[in-house]
Design a protein around this motif. Structure first.
Motif, PDB file in Angstrom:
ATOM      1  N   TYR A  38       3.024   8.162  -8.316  1.00  0.00           N
ATOM      2  CA  TYR A  38       3.447   6.876  -8.860  1.00  0.00           C
ATOM      3  C   TYR A  38       4.495   6.226  -7.959  1.00  0.00           C
ATOM      4  CZ  TYR A  38       5.282   3.411 -12.097  1.00  0.00           C
ATOM      5  OH  TYR A  38       5.669   2.238 -12.679  1.00  0.00           O
ATOM      6  N   LEU A  41       7.387  -0.509  -8.964  1.00  0.00           N
ATOM      7  CA  LEU A  41       7.239  -1.887  -8.489  1.00  0.00           C
ATOM      8  C   LEU A  41       8.405  -2.232  -7.572  1.00  0.00           C
ATOM      9  CD1 LEU A  41       5.742  -4.590  -8.653  1.00  0.00           C
ATOM     10  CD2 LEU A  41       7.116  -5.134 -10.646  1.00  0.00           C
ATOM     11  N   HIS A  42       8.074  -2.909  -6.484  1.00  0.00           N
ATOM     12  CA  HIS A  42       9.091  -3.266  -5.501  1.00  0.00           C
ATOM     13  C   HIS A  42      10.131  -4.214  -6.105  1.00  0.00           C
ATOM     14  CE1 HIS A  42       5.771  -6.189  -5.175  1.00  0.00           C
ATOM     15  NE2 HIS A  42       6.724  -7.063  -4.977  1.00  0.00           N
ATOM     16  N   THR A  70      -1.635  -7.409  -0.393  1.00  0.00           N
ATOM     17  CA  THR A  70      -1.213  -6.102  -0.887  1.00  0.00           C
ATOM     18  C   THR A  70      -0.522  -6.303  -2.221  1.00  0.00           C
ATOM     19  OG1 THR A  70      -0.864  -5.387   1.388  1.00  0.00           O
ATOM     20  CG2 THR A  70       0.099  -4.014  -0.340  1.00  0.00           C
ATOM     21  N   TRP A  72       0.713  -4.596  -6.171  1.00  0.00           N
ATOM     22  CA  TRP A  72       1.077  -3.408  -6.928  1.00  0.00           C
ATOM     23  C   TRP A  72       0.236  -3.385  -8.184  1.00  0.00           C
ATOM     24  CZ3 TRP A  72       3.133  -2.347 -11.777  1.00  0.00           C
ATOM     25  CH2 TRP A  72       3.654  -1.077 -11.952  1.00  0.00           C
ATOM     26  N   ASN A  73      -0.432  -2.255  -8.426  1.00  0.00           N
ATOM     27  CA  ASN A  73      -1.285  -2.135  -9.602  1.00  0.00           C
ATOM     28  C   ASN A  73      -1.180  -0.730 -10.171  1.00  0.00           C
ATOM     29  OD1 ASN A  73      -3.191  -2.530 -11.568  1.00  0.00           O
ATOM     30  ND2 ASN A  73      -4.927  -2.402 -10.200  1.00  0.00           N
ATOM     31  N   ARG A  76       0.466   1.940  -7.808  1.00  0.00           N
ATOM     32  CA  ARG A  76      -0.055   2.077  -6.444  1.00  0.00           C
ATOM     33  C   ARG A  76      -0.133   0.700  -5.798  1.00  0.00           C
ATOM     34  NH1 ARG A  76      -2.865   6.044  -9.115  1.00  0.00           N
ATOM     35  NH2 ARG A  76      -2.799   8.066  -8.089  1.00  0.00           N
ATOM     36  N   TYR A  77      -0.050   0.689  -4.485  1.00  0.00           N
ATOM     37  CA  TYR A  77      -0.253  -0.554  -3.741  1.00  0.00           C
ATOM     38  C   TYR A  77      -1.688  -0.581  -3.238  1.00  0.00           C
ATOM     39  CZ  TYR A  77       4.645  -1.744  -3.894  1.00  0.00           C
ATOM     40  OH  TYR A  77       5.887  -2.096  -4.330  1.00  0.00           O
ATOM     41  N   MET A 109       3.547  -9.412  -8.465  1.00  0.00           N
ATOM     42  CA  MET A 109       2.899  -8.154  -8.084  1.00  0.00           C
ATOM     43  C   MET A 109       2.530  -8.117  -6.600  1.00  0.00           C
ATOM     44  SD  MET A 109       2.998  -6.576 -10.801  1.00  0.00           S
ATOM     45  CE  MET A 109       3.402  -6.967 -12.457  1.00  0.00           C
ATOM     46  N   LYS A 111       3.090  -7.930  -2.771  1.00  0.00           N
ATOM     47  CA  LYS A 111       4.113  -7.450  -1.846  1.00  0.00           C
ATOM     48  C   LYS A 111       3.977  -8.123  -0.484  1.00  0.00           C
ATOM     49  CE  LYS A 111       6.291  -3.552   0.201  1.00  0.00           C
ATOM     50  NZ  LYS A 111       6.840  -2.293  -0.094  1.00  0.00           N
TER      51      LYS A 111
END
Length: 117
Positions: A38, A41-42, A70, A72-73, A76-77, A109, A111
């Protein structure tokens, strides 16, 4: 070759065919693997990063060229390849068109967006 030597060299072949995993064990093992991989989130992007991201998105939108987004989901990226067709300023999202489908992507979301070579 003697029987004792054959037994010593075959290792654990006696039990190789009888390996099994209970469904509960498999489920907990998969959950553990998911927790270990995991990625949170950035952090919110800086003002400079937002400007750079916005310029790249607007350029891709006006020229209709393929980009790699790219996102975030679920920890994961994921890189997504497609063409940006719309920008929704009210809901802060973009519409990414794939071969035969599309998806709305929330800007929070995202990046990175880069032009695909």
């Amino acid at each position: 070759m003697r029987k004792e030597e054959l037994f010593v060299k075959r290792g654990n072949l006696l039990w190789e065919g009888s390996r099994m995993m209970l469904p509960e064990h498999k489920e907990s093992w998969l959950k553990l693997q998911q927790e270990e991989s995991y990625i949170p989130l950035h952090e919110p992007l800086s003002e400079d990063n937002w400007q750079e991201l916005g310029l790249t998105i607007m350029e891709a939108l006006s020229e209709q060229h393929c980009v790699t987004v790219t996102i975030w989901n679920e920890g994961r990226y994921l890189p997504l390849d497609g063409v940006i067709t719309k920008y929704d300023d009210l809901n802060k999202r973009i519409k990414l068109l794939f071969d035969d489908d599309y998806e709305w992507l929330n800007l929070r979301m995202i990046k990175d967006v880069c032009r695909k070579s």
